[in-house]
Design an enzyme around this catalytic site. Structure first.
Site, PDB file in Angstrom:
ATOM      1  N   ARG A 138     -28.762 -13.727  13.517  1.00 26.04           N
ATOM      2  CA  ARG A 138     -28.563 -12.036  14.181  1.00 26.04           C
ATOM      3  C   ARG A 138     -29.359 -10.780  12.674  1.00 26.04           C
ATOM      4  O   ARG A 138     -28.693 -11.052  11.432  1.00 26.04           O
ATOM      5  CB  ARG A 138     -27.517 -10.863  14.679  1.00 26.04           C
ATOM      6  CG  ARG A 138     -27.729 -11.611  15.956  1.00 26.04           C
ATOM      7  CD  ARG A 138     -28.709 -11.241  16.913  1.00 26.04           C
ATOM      8  NE  ARG A 138     -28.930 -11.522  18.356  1.00 26.04           N
ATOM      9  CZ  ARG A 138     -29.752 -12.779  18.754  1.00 26.04           C
ATOM     10  NH1 ARG A 138     -29.987 -13.108  17.643  1.00 26.04           N
ATOM     11  NH2 ARG A 138     -29.004 -13.125  19.509  1.00 26.04           N
TER      12      ARG A 138
ATOM     13  N   HIS B 260     -38.345 -11.994  15.662  1.00 25.87           N
ATOM     14  CA  HIS B 260     -37.494 -12.819  16.210  1.00 25.87           C
ATOM     15  C   HIS B 260     -38.327 -13.974  17.706  1.00 25.87           C
ATOM     16  O   HIS B 260     -38.125 -13.494  18.661  1.00 25.87           O
ATOM     17  CB  HIS B 260     -36.676 -11.369  17.363  1.00 25.87           C
ATOM     18  CG  HIS B 260     -35.438 -12.378  17.559  1.00 25.87           C
ATOM     19  ND1 HIS B 260     -34.267 -10.807  18.531  1.00 25.87           N
ATOM     20  CD2 HIS B 260     -34.590 -13.413  18.292  1.00 25.87           C
ATOM     21  CE1 HIS B 260     -33.218 -12.089  18.228  1.00 25.87           C
ATOM     22  NE2 HIS B 260     -33.862 -13.347  18.181  1.00 25.87           N
TER      23      HIS B 260
ATOM     24  N   GLU C 244     -34.148  -3.635  15.052  1.00 29.03           N
ATOM     25  CA  GLU C 244     -35.248  -4.294  15.451  1.00 29.03           C
ATOM     26  C   GLU C 244     -35.365  -4.312  17.236  1.00 29.03           C
ATOM     27  O   GLU C 244     -34.697  -3.882  18.088  1.00 29.03           O
ATOM     28  CB  GLU C 244     -35.351  -6.221  15.618  1.00 29.03           C
ATOM     29  CG  GLU C 244     -34.114  -6.637  16.485  1.00 29.03           C
ATOM     30  CD  GLU C 244     -34.364  -8.383  16.904  1.00 29.03           C
ATOM     31  OE1 GLU C 244     -33.632  -8.625  15.459  1.00 29.03           O
ATOM     32  OE2 GLU C 244     -34.295  -8.726  17.544  1.00 29.03           O
TER      33      GLU C 244
HETATM   34  N1  LIG Z   1     -33.655 -16.185  16.126  1.00 29.74           N
HETATM   35  C1  LIG Z   1     -33.599 -16.668  17.774  1.00 29.74           C
HETATM   36  O1  LIG Z   1     -34.436 -16.901  18.280  1.00 29.74           O
HETATM   37  C2  LIG Z   1     -32.062 -17.549  17.635  1.00 29.74           C
HETATM   38  C3  LIG Z   1     -31.039 -16.912  16.992  1.00 29.74           C
HETATM   39  N2  LIG Z   1     -29.941 -17.406  17.282  1.00 29.74           N
HETATM   40  C4  LIG Z   1     -28.615 -16.796  16.681  1.00 29.74           C
HETATM   41  O2  LIG Z   1     -27.883 -17.807  15.957  1.00 29.74           O
HETATM   42  C5  LIG Z   1     -27.010 -17.887  16.145  1.00 29.74           C
HETATM   43  C6  LIG Z   1     -26.022 -19.639  16.218  1.00 29.74           C
HETATM   44  O3  LIG Z   1     -25.910 -19.911  17.199  1.00 29.74           O
HETATM   45  P1  LIG Z   1     -25.217 -21.175  17.419  1.00 29.74           P
HETATM   46  O4  LIG Z   1     -25.205 -22.622  16.840  1.00 29.74           O
HETATM   47  O5  LIG Z   1     -25.058 -22.293  18.582  1.00 29.74           O
HETATM   48  O6  LIG Z   1     -23.675 -20.841  17.146  1.00 29.74           O
HETATM   49  P2  LIG Z   1     -22.583 -21.542  17.635  1.00 29.74           P
HETATM   50  O7  LIG Z   1     -21.202 -20.868  17.592  1.00 29.74           O
HETATM   51  O8  LIG Z   1     -22.551 -23.085  17.677  1.00 29.74           O
HETATM   52  O9  LIG Z   1     -22.245 -21.663  15.512  1.00 29.74           O
HETATM   53  C7  LIG Z   1     -22.074 -20.248  15.320  1.00 29.74           C
HETATM   54  C8  LIG Z   1     -21.085 -20.719  13.784  1.00 29.74           C
HETATM   55  O10 LIG Z   1     -20.576 -19.438  12.965  1.00 29.74           O
HETATM   56  C9  LIG Z   1     -19.600 -19.822  12.995  1.00 29.74           C
HETATM   57  N3  LIG Z   1     -19.272 -18.319  12.477  1.00 29.74           N
HETATM   58  C10 LIG Z   1     -19.039 -17.705  13.365  1.00 29.74           C
HETATM   59  N4  LIG Z   1     -17.638 -16.253  12.444  1.00 29.74           N
HETATM   60  C11 LIG Z   1     -17.808 -17.056  11.258  1.00 29.74           C
HETATM   61  C12 LIG Z   1     -17.470 -16.550  10.304  1.00 29.74           C
HETATM   62  N5  LIG Z   1     -17.470 -14.890  10.247  1.00 29.74           N
HETATM   63  N6  LIG Z   1     -17.798 -16.920   9.497  1.00 29.74           N
HETATM   64  C13 LIG Z   1     -18.367 -17.975   8.668  1.00 29.74           C
HETATM   65  N7  LIG Z   1     -18.401 -18.650   9.721  1.00 29.74           N
HETATM   66  C14 LIG Z   1     -19.154 -18.357  11.115  1.00 29.74           C
HETATM   67  C15 LIG Z   1     -18.556 -20.079  13.491  1.00 29.74           C
HETATM   68  O11 LIG Z   1     -17.549 -21.088  13.515  1.00 29.74           O
HETATM   69  C16 LIG Z   1     -19.291 -21.723  14.363  1.00 29.74           C
HETATM   70  O12 LIG Z   1     -19.433 -22.983  13.516  1.00 29.74           O
HETATM   71  C17 LIG Z   1     -26.331 -17.496  17.948  1.00 29.74           C
HETATM   72  O13 LIG Z   1     -24.593 -16.598  17.971  1.00 29.74           O
HETATM   73  C18 LIG Z   1     -27.460 -16.529  17.459  1.00 29.74           C
HETATM   74  O14 LIG Z   1     -27.068 -14.992  17.502  1.00 29.74           O
HETATM   75  C19 LIG Z   1     -29.830 -18.277  18.351  1.00 29.74           C
HETATM   76  C20 LIG Z   1     -30.958 -18.945  19.398  1.00 29.74           C
HETATM   77  C21 LIG Z   1     -31.851 -18.255  19.171  1.00 29.74           C
HETATM   78  O1  LIG Z   2     -32.113 -14.822  19.715  1.00 23.90           O
HETATM   79  C1  LIG Z   2     -32.031 -15.414  20.274  1.00 23.90           C
HETATM   80  C2  LIG Z   2     -30.871 -15.976  21.853  1.00 23.90           C
HETATM   81  O2  LIG Z   2     -30.702 -16.901  22.369  1.00 23.90           O
HETATM   82  O3  LIG Z   2     -29.154 -15.585  20.738  1.00 23.90           O
END
Ligand SMILES: NC(=O)C1=CN([C@@H]2O[C@H](COP(=O)(O)OP(=O)(O)OC[C@H]3O[C@@H](n4cnc5c(N)ncnc54)[C@H](O)[C@@H]3O)[C@@H](O)[C@H]2O)C=CC1
Ligand SMILES: O=CC(=O)O
Length: 333
Positions: free
Chosen positions: A246, A296, A275
């Site tokens: 993000r 994105h 965005e």
């Molecule tokens: N660009 C895109 O199209 C997409 C972006 N995303 C973004 O990716 C992010 C991550 O997705 P996932 O890997 O599925 O989530 P997840 O929950 O599996 O992994 C996130 C990790 O970040 C860690 N984390 C949280 N707060 C933290 C902090 N303050 N310091 C260090 N580590 C921290 C968590 O412990 C976790 O291991 C989503 O929240 C979303 O914002 C997700 C899908 C698509």
């Molecule tokens: O950024 C996309 C999402 O599904 O999160």
């Protein structure tokens, strides 16, 4: 015997045809055929009458909107992995359950992250643009032209080693990068062994030692501007930063400053602080070949969107049947 009334489900954006067809079969579904983002008054009207709201990352489901929800509104089933656009605490206070669509976007998002990790140091965007934007200007191969930086043998530092971070690490390892990560807590030792990954409890120490930083943590109050001016200053001048999580995890103004002053070598960004507005200074840096910008689209595959739709439907059906939906998002996560 009377047929069970279908739940009224309000979907804020156009979804793949197959998903919309299934939603029409199962629910009293209000679709958004023309895909125009819904206004706040339209969302207010929806939460006053619908049983279930299906928003996406472009909808702001804040406390004020949740406050407008009628007593029938019991579920926000987001068509997204991230849930930073929803005030999950406000929803919980109002007795509304929130769900998301994890896992099905992991590999697609990791693929695009890897694409940016390759594209920026290897000047992929710049090279491609030379052939399309300035046809005829290419004078042929030259030993000293379009030189980028080698990927193999470098160190990647992953900030947020969750589903996507781990999937990025697997790809990066295959490209000969050594894996370093910072996370709220250390990952499973078996995963660390498989990736030969080094855990850094101190984000600052890791940032000072890696060649490529990949941001893969969610946007939360704790991660807002996690990559601040002070932390950007810790990066080596040869370092690259890739953000597919993000926009607000990185202080974008300070990132632009660092890039313009040559304090870091480049960046690959799929997400932005405001965005869909993109800072014109970033566009200028892209034209100068210092950054690669994507709108994105890291999770944007046909398969992924259909899988997300399936997840939304399963979450709604499970909830309506009186069970705990599989992808419930708890406050404070
Ligand atoms: N660009 C895109 O199209 C997409 C972006 N995303 C973004 O990716 C992010 C991550 O997705 P996932 O890997 O599925 O989530 P997840 O929950 O599996 O992994 C996130 C990790 O970040 C860690 N984390 C949280 N707060 C933290 C902090 N303050 N310091 C260090 N580590 C921290 C968590 O412990 C976790 O291991 C989503 O929240 C979303 O914002 C997700 C899908 C698509
Ligand atoms: O950024 C996309 C999402 O599904 O999160």
């Amino acid at each position: 015997m009377t047929a069970k009334k279908k739940p009224k489900v309000y979907i804020t954006r156009k979804l793949p045809d197959a998903v919309e067809t299934r939603m029409r079969e199962l629910f009293d579904a209000e679709l958004n055929i023309d895909d125009a983002p819904r206004s706040v008054p339209e969302l207010v009207a929806a939460v006053r009458t619908a049983d279930v709201l299906v928003p996406t990352v472009t909808d702001r489901i804040d406390a004020a909107l949740i406050d407008e929800a009628g007593p029938q509104m019991k579920l926000i089933a987001s068509f997204s992995n991230g849930t930073d656009h929803i005030d999950v605490e406000a929803a919980a206070r109002k007795g509304i359950t929130v769900t998301n669509t994890p896992n099905v976007l992991t590999e697609d998002t990791a693929d695009m992250t890897m694409a940016l990790i390759l594209a920026v140091p290897r000047r992929l965007g710049e090279g491609a643009r030379i052939l399309t934007d300035k046809p005829g200007e290419w004078a042929g191969w030259s030993p000293t032209w379009m030189l980028g930086r080698r990927i193999h043998g470098k160190r990647i530092g992953i900030v947020g080693m969750g589903r996507i971070g781990t999937a990025v690490a697997r790809r990066a390892k295959a490209f000969g990068l050594s894996i370093h990560y910072h996370n709220r807590k250390r990952v499973n030792p078996a995963v660390e062994d498989e990736l030969e990954a080094t855990y850094w409890e101190s984000l600052d120490q890791m940032l000072a030692r890696v060649d490529i930083v990949s941001i893969n943590c969610p946007s939360t109050p704790a991660t807002f501007h996690l990559i601040s001016a002070r932390r950007l200053a810790l990066l080596q001048p040869t370092a690259y930063l890739v953000n597919t999580a993000r926009g607000d995890v990185v202080d974008e103004t300070q990132l632009i400053k660092c890039l313009r002053e040559g304090k870091i070598a480049g960046a690959g960004l799929d997400v932005f602080e405001n965005e869909p507005a993109v800072n014109p200074k970033l566009v200028k840096l892209a034209n100068e070949g210092k950054v690669v910008l994507l709108p994105h689209m890291s999770s944007a595959t046909i398969e992924g969107r259909i899988d997300m739709g399936d997840k939304v439907i399963i979450n709604i059906r499970t909830f309506i049947d009186g069970h705990r939906p599989p992808n419930r998002v708890l406050p404070g996560r």
